[in-house]
Design an enzyme around this catalytic site. Structure first.
Site, PDB file in Angstrom:
ATOM      1  N   GLU A  53      14.582  38.217  83.494  1.00 30.09           N
ATOM      2  CA  GLU A  53      16.056  38.381  83.118  1.00 30.09           C
ATOM      3  C   GLU A  53      16.639  37.447  82.861  1.00 30.09           C
ATOM      4  O   GLU A  53      17.101  36.316  83.017  1.00 30.09           O
ATOM      5  CB  GLU A  53      15.827  38.507  84.295  1.00 30.09           C
ATOM      6  CG  GLU A  53      17.592  38.669  85.328  1.00 30.09           C
ATOM      7  CD  GLU A  53      17.810  37.930  87.050  1.00 30.09           C
ATOM      8  OE1 GLU A  53      18.235  38.851  87.654  1.00 30.09           O
ATOM      9  OE2 GLU A  53      17.089  37.237  87.461  1.00 30.09           O
TER      10      GLU A  53
ATOM     11  N   ASP B  72      11.950  35.475  87.098  1.00 33.56           N
ATOM     12  CA  ASP B  72      13.678  35.129  87.693  1.00 33.56           C
ATOM     13  C   ASP B  72      14.800  34.460  87.040  1.00 33.56           C
ATOM     14  O   ASP B  72      13.920  33.135  86.853  1.00 33.56           O
ATOM     15  CB  ASP B  72      13.753  35.100  89.377  1.00 33.56           C
ATOM     16  CG  ASP B  72      15.157  35.312  89.914  1.00 33.56           C
ATOM     17  OD1 ASP B  72      15.766  36.609  89.719  1.00 33.56           O
ATOM     18  OD2 ASP B  72      15.946  34.194  90.156  1.00 33.56           O
TER      19      ASP B  72
END
Length: 539
Positions: free
Chosen positions: A241, A199
């Site tokens: 990401e 993330d």
């Protein structure tokens, strides 16, 4: 062991809280997902990506973690998780999980201890006597988040946070924090996970502080994480990401050690192409993102659990996409994105939904789909921010759509009821009984993609179709070739195949929006039509 399984995977993104509730408390859980594994196996999914499920106050979808080693009690137990991994593996399905290392919840024991200036955990976070003058610079959620620094009244110091004020950033420069990261990876690998979705990766590698005009990224540290991961499990992957400029991508792949990165630049241009009905933006996006290391892979997608981020388009192009797919202010978010599901963005037009999904599965890379998009689920714009696309999975037309036996007012998120996308009309049970349903078609698409490994593993080239509305692409791998064509316009369009004569006297049709029996030289695609064919190799 297939060390490059990720290059030909079909990844299915699941929010546990909204997928299937096994105990009637109104919240989806691990046992509920275990009960639905046969559904995913029949769909052809090869990898599940789970959104955060660790203990959390749940103020940001679980990304505000309070224990990196646990399972939220509402979602199950560590034993349930191991059972999920075991049963998924028995069906040929791997499990990857979200890894949230950039920040924690402000309720995390680390942060609570770090509020004491004399605590040994003080340097787990980033502190300052006073915030910089540009404290509002770099906020991730414009219009919702005002600053990247917040005063902790207990200690009288300000702490740094890229995201919401209840998510203080960890100090990645601290060796103790890095050692903790390795322990977290090691723990979950021991539980059987096949990898991690990293993330907010750019924020993880950029050291935070008051003086940060040109921070030096910690790419070498990411490479250390990959080395640790490969030592523990050789086929485990890191999926980053990272919505970054193209000239920085190799840093994340080569130096940073990512196996896969989400192809955000291509995603935005695909939506521009869909808005214009022209193939040019897709071609530009593929050429722009070509040339990554051969062992690495792009993860391609149309939608995920966040907004469709259009921040790298020009103002003119962004407004064009807004007008086409999210014209109302309530459909937009953070001045850059659209918070709608795929089906309503495309007006519920079955032809257009099929074409967009077919396009996704034919693009170089590994396709990622959001739970519910395989049946054409809608959104609930009355919910806050990104919650609009995270409503319960619609299993049948019974109360609570088969998601839960709880009273409707106890559901963690409300179901979509009534209208074109209500569970009464859009649900798995009805579509499983209908050979012509979107779900039945999606099964054919998934299996077609799995039978065409050259798309994920091979080289590709753009094909000159002679029509600006028709996008053509050829993929080649180990003597096999597939050619795929998509009409981005709603009207029929004639196109050329754009290929030289091949070993097959007649290309073998693999998938199409209808039966095309008129040949190939040239051919006409229906409005929003598509056509897959094997042009060399296995006949």
């Amino acid at each position: 062991m297939d060390d490059r399984w990720y290059k030909n995977a079909i990844i299915y993104e699941i929010d546990l809280r909204s997928y299937a509730d096994s105990d009637g408390d109104g919240i989806g859980d691990l046992r509920g997902l275990i009960d639905r594994l046969d559904y995913l196996a029949a769909l052809g999914i090869t990898c599940i990506w789970l959104l955060p499920f660790s203990p959390s106050p749940w103020r940001d979808g679980g990304y505000d973690v309070t224990d990196h080693y646990g399972v939220h009690p509402e979602l199950g137990t560590p034993g349930d998780f191991v059972e999920l991994v075991h049963r998924a593996a028995a069906r040929g399905i791997r499990v990857i999980i979200d890894l949230v290392l950039n920040h924690t919840s402000d309720e995390h024991p680390w942060f609570q201890a770090a509020r004491d200036p004399d605590s040994p955990l003080r340097d787990h976070y980033v502190w300052a006597d006073t915030p910089p003058d540009d404290a509002e610079r770099g906020v991730v959620f414009p219009g919702v988040q005002e600053s990247t620094w917040t005063l902790d009244e207990r200690s009288g110091k300000h702490y740094f946070h890229r995201f919401y004020e209840f998510q203080p950033d960890l100090n990645v420069a601290n060796p103790d924090v890095r050692a903790e990261f390795r322990r977290i990876l090691g723990y979950w690998i021991q539980q059987g996970v096949a990898g991690f979705r990293m993330d907010a990766l750019p924020f993880l590698i950029e050291p935070a502080g008051v003086e940060r005009p040109k921070p030096e990224p910690h790419f070498e540290y990411l490479k250390e994480l990959r080395a640790f991961l490969q030592w523990r499990r050789g086929d485990a992957v890191l999926l980053g990401e990272a919505n970054v400029e193209r000239d920085r991508v190799e840093d994340y792949f080569t130096t940073g050690g990512m196996h896969m990165i989400f192809n955000f630049p291509l995603n935005q241009l695909v939506w521009l192409a869909l808005a214009k009905g022209e193939a040019g933006p897709i071609a530009r996006g593929l050429e722009h993102t070509a040339g990554i290391p051969a062992t690495d892979q792009w993860a391609t997608f149309l939608r995920n659990h966040d907004e469709v981020d259009l921040g790298r388009l020009s103002e003119k192009d962004r407004q064009m996409v807004f007008e086409a797919f999210g014209p109302e202010p309530s459909m937009q978010l953070y001045d850059r994105g659209i918070r709608r599901r795929l089906a309503p963005m495309l007006g519920g037009d079955r032809r257009r939904i099929e074409m967009a999904m077919s396009l996704l599965f034919s693009l170089p890379g590994t396709p990622v789909i959001l739970y519910g998009d395989e049946i054409g689920m809608g959104d609930l714009l009355s919910l806050d921010e990104r919650e609009a696309v995270r409503t319960p999975m619609q299993w049948n037309d019974e109360e609570n759509t088969g998601f839960s036996t709880a009273d409707p007012d106890r559901l963690a998120r409300p179901v979509i009821s009534g209208g074109d996308y209500g569970y009464e009309r859009v649900n798995v049970a009805a579509q499983m009984r209908d050979a012509g349903s979107l779900l039945s078609w999606m099964k054919r698409l998934v299996h077609t993609r799995r039978e065409a490994p050259e798309v994920g593993l091979g080289d590709w080239e753009l094909l000159e179709t002679g029509n600006e509305h028709v996008f053509g692409l050829r993929a080649e791998w180990e003597g096999r070739e597939v050619a795929v064509y998509h009409n981005l316009d709603g009207e029929p369009q004639k196109a050329r195949m754009g290929l030289e004569p091949t070993e097959l006297s007649h290309p073998l049709e693999l998938l199409g929006d209808r039966d095309y029996d008129e040949g190939w030289s040239p051919f006409e695609l229906a409005g929003y039509g598509y056509r897959w064919a094997r042009v060399r190799g296995v006949a």
